[in-house]
Design an enzyme around this catalytic site. Structure first.
Site, mmCIF file in Angstrom:
data_model
loop_
_atom_site.group_PDB
_atom_site.id
_atom_site.type_symbol
_atom_site.label_atom_id
_atom_site.label_comp_id
_atom_site.label_asym_id
_atom_site.label_seq_id
_atom_site.Cartn_x
_atom_site.Cartn_y
_atom_site.Cartn_z
ATOM 1 N N LYS A 1 0.835 -1.204 0.000
ATOM 2 C CA LYS A 1 0.000 0.000 0.000
ATOM 3 C C LYS A 1 0.871 1.255 0.000
ATOM 4 O O LYS A 1 2.064 1.210 0.293
ATOM 5 C CB LYS A 1 -0.993 -0.035 1.170
ATOM 6 C CG LYS A 1 -2.131 -1.017 0.867
ATOM 7 C CD LYS A 1 -3.266 -0.983 1.835
ATOM 8 C CE LYS A 1 -4.364 -1.947 1.333
ATOM 9 N NZ LYS A 1 -5.367 -2.231 2.333
ATOM 10 N N ARG B 1 -3.070 -10.422 4.376
ATOM 11 C CA ARG B 1 -3.441 -10.426 2.949
ATOM 12 C C ARG B 1 -2.289 -9.777 2.178
ATOM 13 O O ARG B 1 -2.007 -8.593 2.376
ATOM 14 C CB ARG B 1 -4.739 -9.622 2.787
ATOM 15 C CG ARG B 1 -5.244 -9.501 1.360
ATOM 16 C CD ARG B 1 -6.477 -8.602 1.332
ATOM 17 N NE ARG B 1 -7.018 -8.456 -0.010
ATOM 18 C CZ ARG B 1 -6.567 -7.592 -0.903
ATOM 19 N NH1 ARG B 1 -5.573 -6.782 -0.615
ATOM 20 N NH2 ARG B 1 -7.135 -7.522 -2.099
HETATM 21 N N1 PMM Z 1 -7.479 -3.788 0.624
HETATM 22 C C1 PMM Z 1 -7.700 -3.872 -0.699
HETATM 23 C C2 PMM Z 1 -8.616 -4.812 -1.216
HETATM 24 N N2 PMM Z 1 -9.246 -5.680 -0.404
HETATM 25 N N3 PMM Z 1 -9.657 -6.491 1.753
HETATM 26 C C3 PMM Z 1 -9.468 -6.418 3.076
HETATM 27 N N4 PMM Z 1 -10.100 -7.268 3.898
HETATM 28 N N5 PMM Z 1 -8.625 -5.503 3.637
HETATM 29 C C4 PMM Z 1 -7.956 -4.594 2.880
HETATM 30 O O1 PMM Z 1 -7.237 -3.740 3.435
HETATM 31 C C5 PMM Z 1 -8.137 -4.649 1.465
HETATM 32 C C6 PMM Z 1 -9.025 -5.618 0.936
HETATM 33 C C7 PMM Z 1 -7.003 -2.936 -1.623
HETATM 34 O O2 PMM Z 1 -5.718 -3.402 -1.952
HETATM 35 P P1 PMM Z 1 -5.334 -4.050 -3.393
HETATM 36 O O3 PMM Z 1 -5.870 -3.120 -4.462
HETATM 37 O O4 PMM Z 1 -3.858 -4.114 -3.374
HETATM 38 O O5 PMM Z 1 -5.976 -5.385 -3.490
#
Ligand code: PMM
Length: 283
Positions: free
Chosen positions: A218, A258
Site C-alpha cells: 500500500k 493479505r
Molecule cells: N485492501 C484492498 C482490497 N481488499 N480487503 C481487506 N479485507 N482488507 C484490505 O485492506 C483490502 C481488501 C485494496 O488493496 P489491493 O488493491 O492491493 O488489493
C-alpha cells in the site's frame, strides 16, 4: 532441543491477493484475463498462500464501481476453477450476489471491505450460508471519503466503528466465530493513521474475533521507502516491508495477512510461529 509438548501456536495464514481487475492498487491489469488469473492463483498457492482472495472490483481511490454482471463475470469462473484445484478462497466483494454465487462455486469466506454497509443483504448471506465474513473498517467509497477522513483518536474510533459492525452482523445472525475483523489500512486513513493502527494490533486482536491485516504494497509503505516519490519504491522493497508488517501482525496474534507476495510473508510468519513454539516449550 527435543520437542516435549504439542505446540498450541498456529502460524498466521497467508491470504494471497488475486485481483481480476484492470485497475487495482498494485496488480491491476495483470490478471484480468481468466486463464492468467487462474494461473496466478495457482502460483500464489505454490508460493505459500493458504487462502486466495479473489476480487473483481478495484477499491482504488477514484475508481468507478463495476456493474454487477461484469463483477460476476470476472469473479465466479475464476473461483470455480481455483476451488476445483483445491484452493481455499475468499471472495473480495461488496455485493451479496457475488458473495452468494462465489460461495456456490466453491468459495469459503466472504471478504467485504464495506463490512456489510454497501449492500444491505450481505450480512444475511453470511448468516444464511454460515460462511466466515471479513468485516473491514470502512467509511465509504474512497472518492467520497475525504469528508470522513478526520480522527481524534484513530485506534479508538476504528475499534468503536468495527464494534458497531460486529454487533450488527451478530444481530442479523452471523455467528461470532465466523467474524473476522480488519482495521482497513489505507481506507480513509493517511500514513500516520496506518502506522498508529499497526502499533495497536494487540487491541484489535483483543476484540476476540479472528484478525486480518492487509498492508501489502500500500501507498504508506511506498512513502516510507521512497518519501520523495513513492512511485519509485521498488516492488522487492515493498514486499520486504510488507513481510515485516506480516511478522508484526503474527506477533500480535493475527489469524491472517493479505499479501501480494506470499513467499516473503510466509517466511516471516513461520519465524514468529517458531519463536512462539520455542517459548511454549521453554515455559
Ligand atoms: N485492501 C484492498 C482490497 N481488499 N480487503 C481487506 N479485507 N482488507 C484490505 O485492506 C483490502 C481488501 C485494496 O488493496 P489491493 O488493491 O492491493 O488489493
Amino acid at each position: 532441543m527435543q520437542k516435549t509438548t504439542n505446540s498450541t501456536a498456529t502460524a498466521t495464514k497467508i491470504m494471497g491477493v488475486l485481483n481480476v481487475t484492470p485497475d487495482s492498487f498494485s496488480d491491476g491489469g495483470r490478471y484480468f484475463d481468466h486463464d492468467r488469473a487462474v494461473a496466478h492463483g495457482l502460483e500464489l498457492m505454490a508460493t505459500g498462500a493458504d487462502i486466495i482472495d479473489v476480487g473483481g472490483e478495484s477499491t482504488r481511490p477514484g475508481s468507478a464501481r463495476v456493474d454487477e454482471a461484469e463483477e460476476l463475470r470476472r469473479v465466479v469462473p475464476v473461483v470455480r476453477d481455483l476451488a476445483a484445484a483445491g484452493a481455499v478462497i475468499s471472495v473480495d466483494t461488496m455485493r451479496a450476489s457475488v458473495a452468494r454465487d462465489s460461495l456456490a462455486a466453491g468459495a469459503h469466506i466472504i471478504n467485504d471491505v464495506s463490512a456489510g454497509q454497501s449492500d444491505p443483504t450481505m450480512l444475511s448471506v453470511a448468516a444464511e450460508t454460515g460462511a466466515p465474513i471479513v468485516l473491514m473498517h470502512w467509511r465509504g467509497y474512497l472518492d467520497q471519503a475525504s469528508a470522513t477522513f478526520h480522527y481524534e483518536d484513530v485506534v479508538a474510533e476504528v475499534i468503536g466503528e468495527l464494534r458497531t459492525r460486529i454487533d450488527e452482523a451478530i444481530a442479523v445472525g452471523v455467528k461470532p466465530e465466523n467474524i473476522i475483523v480488519d482495521p482497513g489500512l489505507g481506507f480513509s486513513k493517511n500514513a500516520e493513521h496506518n502506522w498508529q493502527l499497526l502499533a495497536a494490533l494487540n487491541e484489535f486482536a483483543a476484540l476476540d474475533h479472528r484478525l486480518l491485516v492487509a498492508a501489502s504494497r500500500k501507498r504508506f509503505i511506498a512513502s516510507l521507502i521512497s518519501p520523495d516519490d513513492p512511485k519509485l519504491a521498488q516492488q522487492a522493497a515493498k514486499d520486504q516491508a510488507t513481510a515485516t508488517i506480516s511478522a508484526i501482525s503474527a506477533q500480535a496474534g493475527a489469524w491472517a495477512v493479505r499479501v501480494h507476495d506470499p513467499a516473503t510473508s510466509a517466511i516471516a510468519c513461520k519465524v514468529i510461529a517458531a519463536v512462539a513454539e520455542a517459548g511454549e516449550e521453554g515455559a
